[in-house]
Design a protein around this motif. Sequence first.
Motif, PDB file in Angstrom:
ATOM      1  N   GLU A  36      89.566  23.560 116.697  1.00  0.00           N
ATOM      2  CA  GLU A  36      90.314  24.577 117.353  1.00  0.00           C
ATOM      3  C   GLU A  36      89.361  26.112 116.637  1.00  0.00           C
ATOM      4  N   GLY A  37      88.570  25.716 115.754  1.00  0.00           N
ATOM      5  CA  GLY A  37      88.080  27.068 115.401  1.00  0.00           C
ATOM      6  C   GLY A  37      88.317  27.512 113.958  1.00  0.00           C
ATOM      7  N   PHE A  38      89.289  26.834 113.301  1.00  0.00           N
ATOM      8  CA  PHE A  38      89.720  27.313 111.787  1.00  0.00           C
ATOM      9  C   PHE A  38      88.607  26.904 110.798  1.00  0.00           C
ATOM     10  N   HIS A  39      88.684  27.763 109.937  1.00  0.00           N
ATOM     11  CA  HIS A  39      88.084  27.265 108.579  1.00  0.00           C
ATOM     12  C   HIS A  39      88.932  26.614 107.622  1.00  0.00           C
ATOM     13  N   VAL A  40      88.680  25.261 107.341  1.00  0.00           N
ATOM     14  CA  VAL A  40      89.867  24.399 106.993  1.00  0.00           C
ATOM     15  C   VAL A  40      89.208  23.895 105.237  1.00  0.00           C
ATOM     16  N   ARG A  41      90.439  23.880 104.344  1.00  0.00           N
ATOM     17  CA  ARG A  41      90.039  23.108 103.210  1.00  0.00           C
ATOM     18  C   ARG A  41      91.445  22.338 102.744  1.00  0.00           C
ATOM     19  N   ILE A  42      90.955  21.278 102.362  1.00  0.00           N
ATOM     20  CA  ILE A  42      92.016  20.096 101.990  1.00  0.00           C
ATOM     21  C   ILE A  42      92.361  20.124 100.366  1.00  0.00           C
ATOM     22  N   ALA A  43      93.727  19.868 100.159  1.00  0.00           N
ATOM     23  CA  ALA A  43      94.069  19.627  98.756  1.00  0.00           C
ATOM     24  C   ALA A  43      94.981  18.643  98.545  1.00  0.00           C
ATOM     25  N   HIS A  44      94.945  17.617  97.643  1.00  0.00           N
ATOM     26  CA  HIS A  44      95.833  16.202  97.619  1.00  0.00           C
ATOM     27  C   HIS A  44      96.761  16.499  96.600  1.00  0.00           C
ATOM     28  N   ASP A  45      97.118  17.522  96.081  1.00  0.00           N
ATOM     29  CA  ASP A  45      97.994  17.744  94.624  1.00  0.00           C
ATOM     30  C   ASP A  45      98.570  18.860  94.532  1.00  0.00           C
ATOM     31  N   VAL A  50      97.437  25.008  94.339  1.00  0.00           N
ATOM     32  CA  VAL A  50      97.474  26.480  93.909  1.00  0.00           C
ATOM     33  C   VAL A  50      96.203  27.231  93.566  1.00  0.00           C
ATOM     34  N   ALA A  51      95.245  26.266  92.987  1.00  0.00           N
ATOM     35  CA  ALA A  51      94.084  26.554  92.770  1.00  0.00           C
ATOM     36  C   ALA A  51      93.063  26.842  93.908  1.00  0.00           C
ATOM     37  N   ALA A  52      93.553  26.220  95.040  1.00  0.00           N
ATOM     38  CA  ALA A  52      92.572  26.272  96.064  1.00  0.00           C
ATOM     39  C   ALA A  52      93.199  27.732  96.891  1.00  0.00           C
ATOM     40  N   ALA A  53      94.394  27.952  96.843  1.00  0.00           N
ATOM     41  CA  ALA A  53      95.077  29.178  97.330  1.00  0.00           C
ATOM     42  C   ALA A  53      94.432  30.350  96.848  1.00  0.00           C
ATOM     43  N   HIS A  54      94.359  30.293  95.492  1.00  0.00           N
ATOM     44  CA  HIS A  54      93.864  31.509  94.891  1.00  0.00           C
ATOM     45  C   HIS A  54      92.305  31.457  95.268  1.00  0.00           C
ATOM     46  N   ASP A  55      91.533  30.628  95.176  1.00  0.00           N
ATOM     47  CA  ASP A  55      90.038  30.594  95.511  1.00  0.00           C
ATOM     48  C   ASP A  55      89.801  30.895  97.282  1.00  0.00           C
ATOM     49  N   PHE A  56      90.368  30.453  97.959  1.00  0.00           N
ATOM     50  CA  PHE A  56      90.284  30.079  99.544  1.00  0.00           C
ATOM     51  C   PHE A  56      90.818  31.130 100.206  1.00  0.00           C
ATOM     52  N   GLU A  57      91.802  31.882  99.643  1.00  0.00           N
ATOM     53  CA  GLU A  57      92.701  32.958 100.323  1.00  0.00           C
ATOM     54  C   GLU A  57      92.973  32.578 101.684  1.00  0.00           C
ATOM     55  N   PRO A  58      93.541  31.734 101.880  1.00  0.00           N
ATOM     56  CA  PRO A  58      93.967  31.121 103.309  1.00  0.00           C
ATOM     57  C   PRO A  58      94.813  32.156 104.122  1.00  0.00           C
ATOM     58  N   SER A  59      94.754  32.231 105.411  1.00  0.00           N
ATOM     59  CA  SER A  59      95.599  32.950 106.223  1.00  0.00           C
ATOM     60  C   SER A  59      97.145  31.927 106.345  1.00  0.00           C
ATOM     61  N   SER A  83     100.124  35.446  97.016  1.00  0.00           N
ATOM     62  CA  SER A  83      99.566  35.502  98.620  1.00  0.00           C
ATOM     63  C   SER A  83     100.788  35.715  99.555  1.00  0.00           C
ATOM     64  N   ASP A  84     100.389  36.404 100.478  1.00  0.00           N
ATOM     65  CA  ASP A  84     101.468  36.409 101.483  1.00  0.00           C
ATOM     66  C   ASP A  84     101.291  35.529 102.854  1.00  0.00           C
ATOM     67  N   ALA A  85     100.283  34.614 102.562  1.00  0.00           N
ATOM     68  CA  ALA A  85     100.110  33.459 103.707  1.00  0.00           C
ATOM     69  C   ALA A  85     100.984  32.975 104.181  1.00  0.00           C
ATOM     70  N   TYR A  86     100.983  32.618 105.702  1.00  0.00           N
ATOM     71  CA  TYR A  86     102.162  31.910 106.271  1.00  0.00           C
ATOM     72  C   TYR A  86     102.102  30.439 105.504  1.00  0.00           C
TER      73      TYR A  86
END
Length: 239
Positions: A36-45, A50-59, A83-86
């Motif tokens: 659907e056009g989103f840029h996606v990253r996956i974390a499993h734990d 938390v580290a990925a949210a810091h680095d990736f800065e997701p919406s 972060s104020d990501a949804y």
Amino acid sequence: MNSESGHSRAEGADRVLVVEDEPALAKVVANYLAREGFHVRIAHDGPTAVAAAHDFEPSLVVLDLMLPGFDGMEVCRRIRSFSDAYILMLSARGDESDKVAGLAAGADDYVVKPFGPRELVARVKALLRRPRASSLMSEPLPTPDGLDIDLIARTVRVDGAPVELTHTEFELLTALATRPDAALSRSDIITAVWGSSWFGDQHIVDVHIRALRRKLGDDAADPRFIRTVRGMGYALRSS
């Protein structure tokens, strides 16, 4: 362990972090979102999330409740600190108490497993395209004594003390404040906060109201700010 979808990033695409300890399910959800056009990253734990949210800065973060390391509630609290990501929380538990706990921790919406990937993608899109009616307003809102809403800074104070609200809680409070003393139905509130295209159980409004009241220190039995209009919905007292 972090991983990114194999799809290339579209210019200006929203970033979505999928946090799910079942690799197969995480991959399915990520692939649907990438298509659907989103840029996606996956974390499993928990710690990786938390580290990925810091680095990736997701919406937006799609966050499973049951995770190794530490659970989704703790991930939600830690992400909310920077972060104020949804945050769209996933859980196999559908009890209202679990929903309230998730929303109180900072989640914006809640999906109960099992769910269809297309349904989840639709929920993600609905959150990301939610109207921000409050951002268009410049006039002070007529709030009850002791409650102050700053639309520009997006802050709320009760008796001068700051209150930390999520995106959804702030929009919900603002929706009520734009029509002081008016009884808004759940449908009215959903349209104002989630948008007319939102679908799902309208009682999510009740869950968010409960979390909002807790943060405002408001007693449902003897409300200072938000009153329940029996058989109708909710209203915010005027100044």
